[in-house]
Write a protein that holds these residues in place. Structure first.
Motif, PDB file in Angstrom:
ATOM      1  N   GLU A   1      30.968  31.130  -7.590  1.00 52.57           N
ATOM      2  CA  GLU A   1      30.922  30.258  -6.411  1.00 52.57           C
ATOM      3  C   GLU A   1      31.043  28.782  -6.824  1.00 52.57           C
ATOM      4  O   GLU A   1      31.744  28.001  -6.188  1.00 52.57           O
TER       5      GLU A   1
ATOM      6  N   GLN B   1      26.699  33.159  -8.763  1.00 52.19           N
ATOM      7  CA  GLN B   1      26.532  31.705  -8.562  1.00 52.19           C
ATOM      8  C   GLN B   1      27.587  30.923  -9.349  1.00 52.19           C
ATOM      9  O   GLN B   1      28.089  29.896  -8.891  1.00 52.19           O
TER      10      GLN B   1
ATOM     11  N   LEU C   1      22.728  29.854 -14.157  1.00 53.92           N
ATOM     12  CA  LEU C   1      23.328  30.507 -12.999  1.00 53.92           C
ATOM     13  C   LEU C   1      23.522  31.984 -13.320  1.00 53.92           C
ATOM     14  O   LEU C   1      23.719  32.344 -14.487  1.00 53.92           O
TER      15      LEU C   1
ATOM     16  N   TYR D   1      19.429  25.656  -8.760  1.00 54.64           N
ATOM     17  CA  TYR D   1      19.978  25.311  -7.442  1.00 54.64           C
ATOM     18  C   TYR D   1      20.621  23.938  -7.397  1.00 54.64           C
ATOM     19  O   TYR D   1      21.327  23.612  -6.448  1.00 54.64           O
TER      20      TYR D   1
END
Ligand code: PEP
Ligand code: MN
Length: 256
Positions: A237, A234, A230, A194
């Motif tokens: 993005e 992800q 990831l 994250y």
């Protein structure tokens, strides 16, 4: 590296799994990464693991898998060499050799990759000062290989919330001191999925010439470093966010 140029207007993204695990895993990753705008595939076939009981990599079989997938998806390939005896083999399959953080001060290895025709990605040792890192690069340059890139991947500090501490001032600092391209590794630099997209954007804002990011089709099943990898969604993005930052600092991120 072929038509992929680090240090120009374009910020180059290198992405792929921590380790090559299977044909299916690498093929899926290469297809998704290429589609999302990555220019190079990463993946270890020889892995420096903290524990001798952890997965150590597929060796030559992994290199074959990586090369095939890279070629099918128009990606260049980087893979790690852990010792002198592996250089010729890895150089047969990969376009760039990675000298990992743990080997930054393996001076005989640095001299040997200095004799290789392949470009070298030199990671910063987790306890090395910037001067030690630059002198390590000097060993490779002095060996006759001028295609060296520096990779900041985080250092060891007293902080325990992140796996390592990622100092982005390194980018600006080494760009003052050297002409060598600088690549940031927000995956090892943070140790948490994250945190990776934010630090990737920050690296580009700071002027990094490239990123190296760990991506896995199913991070929760990865045989190494899944907690900082990831998934494909992800990654796509992250690329979109990075493209906006690249534009703001008058760089571009491939065709994005
Ligand atoms: C890696 O790239 O998977 C790796 C082992 O990196 P580092 O040498 O930076 O720990
Ligand atoms: Mn890794």
């Amino acid at each position: 590296i072929g038509d992929v140029r680090f240090g120009g207007d374009e910020v180059i993204v290198i992405a792929g799994p921590c380790s090559a695990e299977s044909e299916e895993q690498v093929e899926a990753a290469a297809a998704a990464l290429s589609k999302a705008g990555a220019k190079m595939l990463r993946g270890g076939a020889f892995k420096p693991r903290s524990s001798p009981y952890s997965f150590q990599g597929l060796g030559e079989k992994g290199l074959k898998i990586l090369r095939g997938a890279a070629d099918r998806h128009n990606l260049k390939l980087v893979s790690e060499v852990m010792d002198i005896g592996q250089i010729e083999l890895v150089a047969r399959y990969a376009d760039m050799l990675q000298v990992g953080a743990r080997n930054m001060q393996n001076y005989r290895l640095l001299e040997a990759v200095g004799k290789s025709p392949r470009a070298v990605l030199l990671k910063r040792g987790p306890s090395a000062t910037i001067d030690e890192w630059l002198l390590a690069a000097e060993y490779i340059l002095d060996g006759g290989n001028s295609n060296v890139m520096l990779c900041e991947r985080g250092i060891r500090t007293f902080e325990s919330h992140t796996r390592f501490t990622l100092p982005l001032a390194s980018v600006a600092y080494v760009q003052q001191r050297t002409h060598l391209p600088v690549v940031i590794d927000p995956s090892h630099g943070t140790g948490h999925t994250y945190l990776v997209p934010s630090m990737a954007r920050a690296a580009i804002a700071a002027g990094a010439d490239g990123l190296i990011v760990e991506v896995h089709p199913k991070p929760e099943q990865a045989m190494s470093d899944g907690y900082q990898s990831l998934n494909f969604e992800q990654f796509a993005e992250m690329m979109a966010g990075c493209a906006k930052i690249a534009g703001a600092v008058e760089r571009k991120l491939g065709d994005l």
